[in-house]
Design an enzyme around this catalytic site. Structure first.
Site, mmCIF file in Angstrom:
data_model
loop_
_atom_site.group_PDB
_atom_site.id
_atom_site.type_symbol
_atom_site.label_atom_id
_atom_site.label_comp_id
_atom_site.label_asym_id
_atom_site.label_seq_id
_atom_site.Cartn_x
_atom_site.Cartn_y
_atom_site.Cartn_z
ATOM 1 C CB CYS A 2 3.555 -69.469 -28.765
ATOM 2 S SG CYS A 2 3.030 -68.780 -27.200
ATOM 3 N NE ARG A 27 7.410 -73.194 -31.535
ATOM 4 C CZ ARG A 27 8.666 -72.950 -31.881
ATOM 5 N NH1 ARG A 27 9.399 -73.908 -32.380
ATOM 6 N NH2 ARG A 27 9.183 -71.744 -31.738
ATOM 7 C CD1 TRP A 74 4.638 -73.219 -21.892
ATOM 8 C CD2 TRP A 74 5.410 -71.140 -21.653
ATOM 9 N NE1 TRP A 74 5.339 -73.170 -20.713
ATOM 10 C CE2 TRP A 74 5.825 -71.905 -20.543
ATOM 11 C CE3 TRP A 74 5.781 -69.800 -21.709
ATOM 12 C CZ2 TRP A 74 6.597 -71.377 -19.519
ATOM 13 C CZ3 TRP A 74 6.544 -69.270 -20.681
ATOM 14 C CH2 TRP A 74 6.950 -70.060 -19.606
ATOM 15 C CG ASN A 98 6.639 -67.883 -30.882
ATOM 16 O OD1 ASN A 98 6.749 -67.865 -29.662
ATOM 17 N ND2 ASN A 98 7.529 -68.452 -31.686
ATOM 18 N N GLY A 99 6.104 -64.944 -29.001
ATOM 19 C CA GLY A 99 7.121 -64.009 -28.525
ATOM 20 C C GLY A 99 6.563 -63.164 -27.398
ATOM 21 C CD GLU A 477 20.224 -83.777 -19.089
ATOM 22 O OE1 GLU A 477 20.246 -82.619 -18.650
ATOM 23 O OE2 GLU A 477 19.341 -84.204 -19.856
ATOM 24 C CE LYS A 481 15.902 -84.656 -19.509
ATOM 25 N NZ LYS A 481 16.802 -83.877 -20.310
ATOM 26 C CD GLU A 484 12.871 -82.076 -18.522
ATOM 27 O OE1 GLU A 484 12.398 -81.016 -18.931
ATOM 28 O OE2 GLU A 484 13.866 -82.602 -19.041
ATOM 29 C CG HIS A 500 30.646 -80.107 3.065
ATOM 30 N ND1 HIS A 500 31.560 -79.893 4.073
ATOM 31 C CD2 HIS A 500 31.252 -80.939 2.185
ATOM 32 C CE1 HIS A 500 32.679 -80.548 3.803
ATOM 33 N NE2 HIS A 500 32.514 -81.196 2.666
ATOM 34 C CE LYS A 597 12.673 -80.600 -27.593
ATOM 35 N NZ LYS A 597 13.398 -81.468 -26.650
HETATM 36 O O1 M6R Z 1 16.678 -75.687 -27.271
HETATM 37 P P1 M6R Z 1 17.710 -75.567 -26.223
HETATM 38 O O2 M6R Z 1 18.659 -76.708 -26.202
HETATM 39 O O3 M6R Z 1 18.440 -74.258 -26.232
HETATM 40 O O4 M6R Z 1 16.903 -75.620 -24.850
HETATM 41 C C1 M6R Z 1 17.544 -75.397 -23.627
HETATM 42 C C2 M6R Z 1 16.717 -75.951 -22.490
HETATM 43 O O5 M6R Z 1 15.484 -75.303 -22.422
HETATM 44 C C3 M6R Z 1 16.480 -77.443 -22.656
HETATM 45 O O6 M6R Z 1 17.688 -78.117 -22.762
HETATM 46 C C4 M6R Z 1 15.687 -78.016 -21.462
HETATM 47 O O7 M6R Z 1 16.431 -77.909 -20.294
HETATM 48 C C5 M6R Z 1 15.339 -79.456 -21.776
HETATM 49 N N1 M6R Z 1 14.151 -79.515 -22.548
HETATM 50 C C6 M6R Z 1 15.187 -80.295 -20.570
HETATM 51 O O8 M6R Z 1 15.015 -81.631 -20.905
#
Ligand code: M6R
Length: 602
Positions: A2, A27, A74, A98-99, A477, A481, A484, A500, A597
């Site tokens: 949010c 957000r 969100w 927000n929260g 990682e 990517k 997502e 395995h 985000k």
């Molecule tokens: O803001 P942060 O780095 O703490 O966020 C952690 C994760 O939510 C963030 O790295 C998320 O996995 C990425 N947006 C993925 O690309």
């Protein structure tokens, strides 16, 4: 999660609020809304809808007034709908939140308002609670309400009978404030209001900001004035648009040579690592006998690379923890534990809570954070800021590589201070580190080759990624990517582990990506590639130039760096692969479904 914004001043609020919401949309993009004090109707009027800010914009033609608040959502409590969108109005109180309010159900029962609420949200209950206490003194009503709620909140509040004034209060969730000759502004993120003033401050927790066109005053819950710490914006706000790229993600991928260079070069003096400007206390590196990295998602993957580099060069054991699990797993912490938190936003609630827990148990702390003045940065004993600049795309790219760059610097500093490497050894480590930006640039120059390779992935439903040693965390990682932003199910495996069980899933419809940058592990990796090829899999290989061999066909040649420094150029190639798959599938690369985000809920 949010985004909230507020403006009161001498200009029409509508344009300022909508512009800010467009910036904050990363957000959360389930719904959006604004509430503006209407000078003729003499009340705060709400316009809101499910969907993106663009849709809201088309409904705002009649919005008039010079003071208002806005929200991009969100969804947590209550589904995605017009009624659950913010702002929420109850009685004479209108607010955006927000929260998460944990005890909203109990408050709802206590007030007996179940049949008066229009939404299923926790936020509307807060509006009702403030309204319940409001008898003409807004601060008193807000304080009484805030004392009763538990959870995290950033709240911007307006009252029908207090024209053009906004009140803000927060616990954990950020609220940033600034002002200029045209009025005063608040937002969840400086990005939304940075163009109005380069001086800003983070609203202290549990203090009330009163925002008028003349400026912002802050008082604590005893009515005492509070002076906030003034920060200076060091991001070039003019470069914060897409700069001609179709998506922020592409722009942010392309910025990596520069931001990595900036992150590294400002911390190297006479070819040795130097954290003087970060005020990092050397004793945290010398007095620890174990390191615990705490982070989520991509930031946690940066920690896995850090573990590899620190253990190898400094001989200090490093554990890497998912922040959300950390405190529930009986972590072993003592005053010889150095906790390193990694976070782009500096607001991830799981990471923040884990940091607080570790500090309570006596750990020393260091955070690697991108956003200046963020909560994790402020809660940590020491901070090293990455110089990534604003990262808007939900998929993290440049924040990750700058986090990894900081881990290299930390490893170098620890090895130097603890005598694991000689001075020349540290200098040679730094020389290798300094080669990364150029290697990254060379991958980016050849991005059309990766675009071409990505065609083979467009129809895939599942994919596997295999690598050994340092390549394995890089592929964790890479896999995140791809998942997502392209919605292709992807799993990364340490190559030897695949057989395995999971090899049962390999068919001619599951492309496999193999990463090969670690000299000692080449022959074993070649065997693992053979194993999947003989089960029909098409394998895309990303191989470091000096390791090219006739034993395995190369799909993309990676530049040559010493093995330990390959983590960054390799992931850039994988980021590009995920990006091209997503954009060629016609997806919204920057705002993938269900994501936000900044993750401020547990
Ligand atoms: O803001 P942060 O780095 O703490 O966020 C952690 C994760 O939510 C963030 O790295 C998320 O996995 C990425 N947006 C993925 O690309």
């Amino acid at each position: 999660m949010c985004g909230i914004i507020g403006y009161t001043g001498y200009s029409e609020a509508r344009g300022i609020l909508l512009k800010g919401l467009k910036t904050l949309e990363y957000r959360g993009y389930d719904s959006a809304g604004v509430a503006v004090y209407h000078p003729n109707f003499k009340e705060v009027l709400v316009t809101k809808c499910e969907g993106r800010v663009e849709k809201l914009d088309s409904k705002c033609a009649d919005v008039r007034g010079t003071a208002g608040i806005g929200h991009t959502r969100w969804a947590t409590h209550g589904g995605v709908s017009d009624t659950n969108s913010h702002p929420h109005k109850f009685g004479s109180v209108t607010l955006v939140h927000n929260g998460i309010i944990e005890n909203y159900a109990a408050i709802k029962n206590q007030l007996g308002i179940a049949n008066k609420l229009k939404s299923q949200t926790d936020s509307e209950v807060v509006a009702a609670l403030i309204d319940n206490y409001y008898e003409g003194n807004p601060n008193e009503a807000i304080i009484k309400a805030v004392k009763e709620i538990s959870g995290t909140f950033g709240l911007a509040i307006m009252f029908d009978d207090i024209p053009n004034k906004i009140f803000a209060v927060r616990n954990v969730s950020p609220i940033i404030c600034c002002q200029n000759e045209d009025g005063a502004y608040i937002a969840s993120d400086i990005m939304a209001i940075g163009e109005y003033s380069e001086k800003y401050f983070v609203l202290p927790e549990l203090a009330i900001a009163e925002i008028t066109e003349k400026g912002i005053s802050i008082t604590d819950f005893n009515g005492e004035e509070v002076q906030p710490d003034i920060l200076t914006l060091d991001w070039d706000i003019k470069n914060s648009g897409k700069m001609g790229y179709p998506f922020y993600m592409e722009k942010e991928i392309m910025e990596q040579p520069d931001v990595i260079e900036k992150t590294i070069s400002t911390r190297i003096k006479n070819d040795l690592p130097d954290f003087t400007n970060d005020n990092v206390d050397d004793s945290i590196f010398t007095e620890c006998d174990n390191i615990t990295v705490i982070a989520c998602g991509t930031a946690m993957h940066a920690g896995l690379i850090g573990k590899h580099i620190i253990e190898k060069n400094c001989g200090v054991p490093v554990t890497v923890n998912m922040a959300s699990e950390y405190m529930y797993n009986q972590p072993i912490i003592n005053n010889k534990t150095l906790v390193i938190c990694v976070s782009q936003s500096g607001e991830t609630i799981d990471t923040l809570e884990a940091l607080k827990y570790a500090r309570r148990k006596g750990a020393r702390s260091l955070s690697i954070v991108n956003v200046k003045g963020s909560t994790i940065a402020r809660e940590s004993e020491n901070v090293i800021y990455t110089n990534a600049g604003p990262e808007i795309a939900v998929a993290s790219t440049k924040a990750y590589t700058t986090q990894v760059a900081v881990f290299y610097l930390i490893a170098a500093k620890m090895a130097q201070l603890r005598g694991n490497l000689s001075e020349n050894g540290v200098k040679s480590f730094i020389t290798n580190l300094k080669l990364i930006p150029e290697a990254v640039a060379s991958v980016l120059e050849r991005r059309s080759e990766i675009h071409h390779l990505s065609n083979g992935m467009l129809t895939a439903e599942h994919t596997f990624m295999i690598g050994r040693g340092l390549d394995y965390p890089t592929l964790l990682e890479a896999s995140l990517k791809l998942k997502e932003i392209s919605y292709i199910h992807s799993e990364a495996f340490a190559s030897g582990e695949l057989k395995h069980g999971t090899i049962a899933l390999i068919t001619d419809k599951t492309p496999v990506i193999a990463l090969m940058t670690q000299s000692d592990l080449m022959s074993k990796q070649v065997s693992n590639i053979r194993e999947v090829q003989s089960r029909g899999a098409e394998v895309l290989t990303f191989i470091k130039k000096s390791l090219l061999s006739k034993d395995v066909e190369c799909s993309f040649e990676l530049p040559d760096l010493q093995d330990d420094f390959m983590a960054i150029p390799s992931i850039i190639a994988m980021q590009l692969l995920a990006y091209y798959v997503s954009s060629d599938k016609g997806l919204d690369v920057d705002k993938p479904r269900n994501l936000a985000k900044v993750v401020t809920v547990e």
